[in-house]
Design a protein around this motif. Structure first.
Motif, PDB file in Angstrom:
ATOM      1  N   ASN A 168       0.863  -1.170   0.000  1.00 56.55           N
ATOM      2  CA  ASN A 168       0.000   0.000   0.000  1.00 56.55           C
ATOM      3  C   ASN A 168       0.904   1.225   0.000  1.00 56.55           C
ATOM      4  OD1 ASN A 168      -1.479   2.322   1.266  1.00 56.55           O
ATOM      5  ND2 ASN A 168      -3.173   0.857   1.189  1.00 56.55           N
ATOM      6  N   PHE A 169       0.846   2.010  -1.061  1.00 53.07           N
ATOM      7  CA  PHE A 169       1.798   3.098  -1.231  1.00 53.07           C
ATOM      8  C   PHE A 169       1.602   4.224  -0.216  1.00 53.07           C
ATOM      9  CE2 PHE A 169       2.369   0.806  -5.085  1.00 53.07           C
ATOM     10  CZ  PHE A 169       3.688   1.046  -5.451  1.00 53.07           C
ATOM     11  N   GLU A 170       0.370   4.453   0.188  1.00 49.09           N
ATOM     12  CA  GLU A 170       0.141   5.488   1.191  1.00 49.09           C
ATOM     13  C   GLU A 170       0.727   5.074   2.534  1.00 49.09           C
ATOM     14  OE1 GLU A 170      -3.446   8.287   3.007  1.00 49.09           O
ATOM     15  OE2 GLU A 170      -3.947   6.470   1.873  1.00 49.09           O
ATOM     16  N   ASP A 171       0.572   3.789   2.902  1.00 47.32           N
ATOM     17  CA  ASP A 171       1.148   3.308   4.154  1.00 47.32           C
ATOM     18  C   ASP A 171       2.671   3.404   4.139  1.00 47.32           C
ATOM     19  OD1 ASP A 171      -1.373   2.753   5.016  1.00 47.32           O
ATOM     20  OD2 ASP A 171      -1.251   0.586   4.662  1.00 47.32           O
ATOM     21  N   THR A 172       3.265   3.177   2.972  1.00 47.48           N
ATOM     22  CA  THR A 172       4.730   3.156   2.868  1.00 47.48           C
ATOM     23  C   THR A 172       5.325   4.546   2.694  1.00 47.48           C
ATOM     24  OG1 THR A 172       4.635   0.952   1.870  1.00 47.48           O
ATOM     25  CG2 THR A 172       6.681   2.205   1.577  1.00 47.48           C
ATOM     26  N   TYR A 173       4.710   5.371   1.837  1.00 50.10           N
ATOM     27  CA  TYR A 173       5.306   6.655   1.484  1.00 50.10           C
ATOM     28  C   TYR A 173       4.534   7.862   2.008  1.00 50.10           C
ATOM     29  CZ  TYR A 173       7.936   3.770  -1.795  1.00 50.10           C
ATOM     30  OH  TYR A 173       8.749   2.819  -2.347  1.00 50.10           O
ATOM     31  N   GLY A 174       3.432   7.625   2.672  1.00 50.97           N
ATOM     32  CA  GLY A 174       2.652   8.737   3.178  1.00 50.97           C
ATOM     33  C   GLY A 174       1.712   9.310   2.131  1.00 50.97           C
ATOM     34  N   GLU A 175       1.372  10.576   2.290  1.00 51.97           N
ATOM     35  CA  GLU A 175       0.346  11.218   1.467  1.00 51.97           C
ATOM     36  C   GLU A 175       0.643  11.152  -0.023  1.00 51.97           C
ATOM     37  OE1 GLU A 175      -1.846  15.603   1.103  1.00 51.97           O
ATOM     38  OE2 GLU A 175      -0.365  15.216   2.674  1.00 51.97           O
ATOM     39  N   VAL A 176       1.913  11.231  -0.407  1.00 55.11           N
ATOM     40  CA  VAL A 176       2.271  11.227  -1.824  1.00 55.11           C
ATOM     41  C   VAL A 176       1.844   9.927  -2.510  1.00 55.11           C
ATOM     42  CG1 VAL A 176       4.600  10.268  -1.507  1.00 55.11           C
ATOM     43  CG2 VAL A 176       4.125  11.756  -3.466  1.00 55.11           C
ATOM     44  N   GLY A 177       1.719   8.835  -1.728  1.00 51.45           N
ATOM     45  CA  GLY A 177       1.344   7.549  -2.305  1.00 51.45           C
ATOM     46  C   GLY A 177      -0.140   7.252  -2.256  1.00 51.45           C
ATOM     47  N   GLU A 178      -0.936   8.225  -1.824  1.00 50.99           N
ATOM     48  CA  GLU A 178      -2.375   7.998  -1.678  1.00 50.99           C
ATOM     49  C   GLU A 178      -3.020   7.593  -2.997  1.00 50.99           C
ATOM     50  OE1 GLU A 178      -6.409  10.348  -0.123  1.00 50.99           O
ATOM     51  OE2 GLU A 178      -4.481  11.391  -0.280  1.00 50.99           O
ATOM     52  N   GLU A 179      -3.702   6.457  -2.982  1.00 52.42           N
ATOM     53  CA  GLU A 179      -4.480   5.928  -4.119  1.00 52.42           C
ATOM     54  C   GLU A 179      -3.625   5.557  -5.318  1.00 52.42           C
ATOM     55  OE1 GLU A 179      -7.904   8.204  -5.141  1.00 52.42           O
ATOM     56  OE2 GLU A 179      -8.592   8.375  -3.067  1.00 52.42           O
ATOM     57  N   PHE A 180      -2.296   5.537  -5.163  1.00 54.95           N
ATOM     58  CA  PHE A 180      -1.468   5.105  -6.299  1.00 54.95           C
ATOM     59  C   PHE A 180      -1.461   3.581  -6.366  1.00 54.95           C
ATOM     60  CE2 PHE A 180       2.460   3.506  -8.094  1.00 54.95           C
ATOM     61  CZ  PHE A 180       2.497   4.172  -9.311  1.00 54.95           C
ATOM     62  N   ILE A 181      -1.713   3.055  -7.541  1.00 60.15           N
ATOM     63  CA  ILE A 181      -1.675   1.612  -7.783  1.00 60.15           C
ATOM     64  C   ILE A 181      -1.803   1.378  -9.279  1.00 60.15           C
ATOM     65  CG2 ILE A 181      -4.157   1.119  -7.682  1.00 60.15           C
ATOM     66  CD1 ILE A 181      -1.440  -0.951  -5.879  1.00 60.15           C
ATOM     67  N   HIS A 182      -1.237   0.293  -9.769  1.00 60.05           N
ATOM     68  CA  HIS A 182      -1.487  -0.127 -11.143  1.00 60.05           C
ATOM     69  C   HIS A 182      -2.705  -1.048 -11.169  1.00 60.05           C
ATOM     70  CE1 HIS A 182       2.807   0.506 -13.006  1.00 60.05           C
ATOM     71  NE2 HIS A 182       2.278   1.609 -12.518  1.00 60.05           N
ATOM     72  N   VAL A 183      -3.318  -1.163 -12.329  1.00 60.19           N
ATOM     73  CA  VAL A 183      -4.430  -2.104 -12.512  1.00 60.19           C
ATOM     74  C   VAL A 183      -4.063  -3.055 -13.641  1.00 60.19           C
ATOM     75  CG1 VAL A 183      -6.822  -2.361 -13.233  1.00 60.19           C
ATOM     76  CG2 VAL A 183      -6.216  -0.621 -11.561  1.00 60.19           C
ATOM     77  N   HIS A 184      -4.087  -4.339 -13.343  1.00 54.84           N
ATOM     78  CA  HIS A 184      -3.658  -5.377 -14.280  1.00 54.84           C
ATOM     79  C   HIS A 184      -4.862  -6.018 -14.961  1.00 54.84           C
ATOM     80  CE1 HIS A 184      -1.492  -8.783 -15.911  1.00 54.84           C
ATOM     81  NE2 HIS A 184      -2.234  -9.638 -15.213  1.00 54.84           N
ATOM     82  N   HIS A 185      -4.781  -6.156 -16.295  1.00 58.53           N
ATOM     83  CA  HIS A 185      -5.785  -6.932 -17.033  1.00 58.53           C
ATOM     84  C   HIS A 185      -5.441  -8.415 -16.867  1.00 58.53           C
ATOM     85  CE1 HIS A 185      -6.818  -3.131 -18.946  1.00 58.53           C
ATOM     86  NE2 HIS A 185      -7.889  -3.709 -19.419  1.00 58.53           N
ATOM     87  N   ILE A 186      -6.324  -9.159 -16.245  1.00 61.56           N
ATOM     88  CA  ILE A 186      -6.058 -10.570 -15.976  1.00 61.56           C
ATOM     89  C   ILE A 186      -5.832 -11.335 -17.272  1.00 61.56           C
ATOM     90  CG2 ILE A 186      -7.056 -12.695 -15.027  1.00 61.56           C
ATOM     91  CD1 ILE A 186      -8.374 -10.907 -12.891  1.00 61.56           C
ATOM     92  N   LYS A 187      -6.602 -11.028 -18.288  1.00 63.74           N
ATOM     93  CA  LYS A 187      -6.333 -11.567 -19.625  1.00 63.74           C
ATOM     94  C   LYS A 187      -5.717 -10.441 -20.429  1.00 63.74           C
ATOM     95  CE  LYS A 187      -8.360 -13.978 -23.601  1.00 63.74           C
ATOM     96  NZ  LYS A 187      -7.386 -15.076 -23.543  1.00 63.74           N
ATOM     97  N   PRO A 188      -4.451 -10.558 -20.851  1.00 61.48           N
ATOM     98  CA  PRO A 188      -3.784  -9.459 -21.553  1.00 61.48           C
ATOM     99  C   PRO A 188      -4.587  -8.967 -22.751  1.00 61.48           C
ATOM    100  CG  PRO A 188      -2.213 -11.185 -21.010  1.00 61.48           C
ATOM    101  CD  PRO A 188      -3.577 -11.733 -20.700  1.00 61.48           C
ATOM    102  N   LEU A 189      -4.638  -7.646 -22.905  1.00 59.19           N
ATOM    103  CA  LEU A 189      -5.429  -7.059 -23.983  1.00 59.19           C
ATOM    104  C   LEU A 189      -4.948  -7.500 -25.358  1.00 59.19           C
ATOM    105  CD1 LEU A 189      -5.906  -3.426 -22.658  1.00 59.19           C
ATOM    106  CD2 LEU A 189      -7.584  -5.257 -22.714  1.00 59.19           C
ATOM    107  N   HIS A 190      -3.642  -7.710 -25.508  1.00 60.27           N
ATOM    108  CA  HIS A 190      -3.152  -8.089 -26.830  1.00 60.27           C
ATOM    109  C   HIS A 190      -3.572  -9.509 -27.208  1.00 60.27           C
ATOM    110  CE1 HIS A 190       0.129  -9.683 -24.249  1.00 60.27           C
ATOM    111  NE2 HIS A 190       0.200 -10.619 -25.169  1.00 60.27           N
TER     112      HIS A 190
END
Length: 240
Positions: A168-190
């Motif tokens: 969790n980026f907010e827990d690790t880096y504080g406010e600057v990491g709030e809501e930062f995350i990537h979203v992975h397509h379980i089945k690759p779009l290509h």
């Protein structure tokens, strides 16, 4: 007005001389009466034929009226739903006369304060087979549209926490990491090779950049699944 669930790019009736890069705030009339969407103009005057999709429209009569004429192509940047952007509040913060027009002064600053995110900013590239250093090469790859609304819905469902390593980026880096995350397509779009309706719960999953990279890294020619990567991490931690 067209229904907006699931759209990322939209051809809008051109009522002004919009230019590429212009930022627009879309007001939803009817029973809603709020500013809901922030979009960017990506083509001030659409030069190719517009695709008319009846399924995106709530009102049949307005759909028919929309056919023909000049269009402006926009992309979605952010969406909010707050009474702070209701017609009453807009008038209380400087709106005079028609709801359409150029934003200036207090009203501009007030509306902009509600829109913080760029839902389309964090597009994670599919794996490019070759990387070059020391010389310039042009690599052409197919790209498939990401749906920023589906991304947001996925994060709303799971939270902004890696579903593999629990980072969790907010827990690790504080406010600057709030809501930062990537979203992975379980089945690759290509691998899909066509447009499809994304289910935010079944097709997408939030992951940190490290785990995301591993999910896009092949082992013996095969991508690891989310569950396989979680098991690898569990085994690794158990040996420490």
């Amino acid at each position: 007005m067209p229904a907006v669930s699931g759209w990322c790019r939209l051809d809008w009736i051109r009522s002004f001389n919009y230019e590429n890069g212009d930022i627009l705030f879309l007001y939803v009339s009817g029973s809603v009466k709020k500013v809901r969407y922030k979009v960017e103009v990506i083509e001030g005057l659409v030069q190719i034929d517009t695709v008319y999709d009846r399924s995106l429209w709530v009102d049949q009569e307005k759909y028919v009226q929309s056919i023909g004429g000049d269009k402006t192509r926009v992309r979605l940047l952010d969406v909010v739903d707050t009474d702070g952007l209701s017609l009453y509040q807009l008038r209380d913060h400087g709106l005079k006369g028609n709801i359409q027009g150029k934003l200036t002064g207090e009203l501009r600053d007030y509306i902009m304060s509600f829109f913080q995110k760029d839902l389309s900013a964090e597009v994670y590239p599919e794996e490019v087979p070759e990387r070059w250093e020391g010389e310039r090469r042009m690599i052409t790859v197919n790209s498939y549209e990401r749906n920023p609304l589906a991304r947001k819905q996925c994060i709303d469902l799971y939270g902004a926490e890696c579903q593999v390593c629990k980072m969790n980026f907010e827990d690790t880096y504080g406010e600057v990491g709030e809501e930062f995350i990537h979203v992975h397509h379980i089945k690759p779009l290509h691998e899909i090779q066509k447009a499809y309706h994304v289910n935010p719960k079944e097709d997408l999953i939030p992951v940190c950049p490290n785990c995301h990279a591993m999910l896009h890294w092949k082992e013996n020619g095969v991508y690891l699944t989310v569950e396989e990567l979680k098991e690898r991490l569990k085994m690794k931690l158990s040996t420490l």
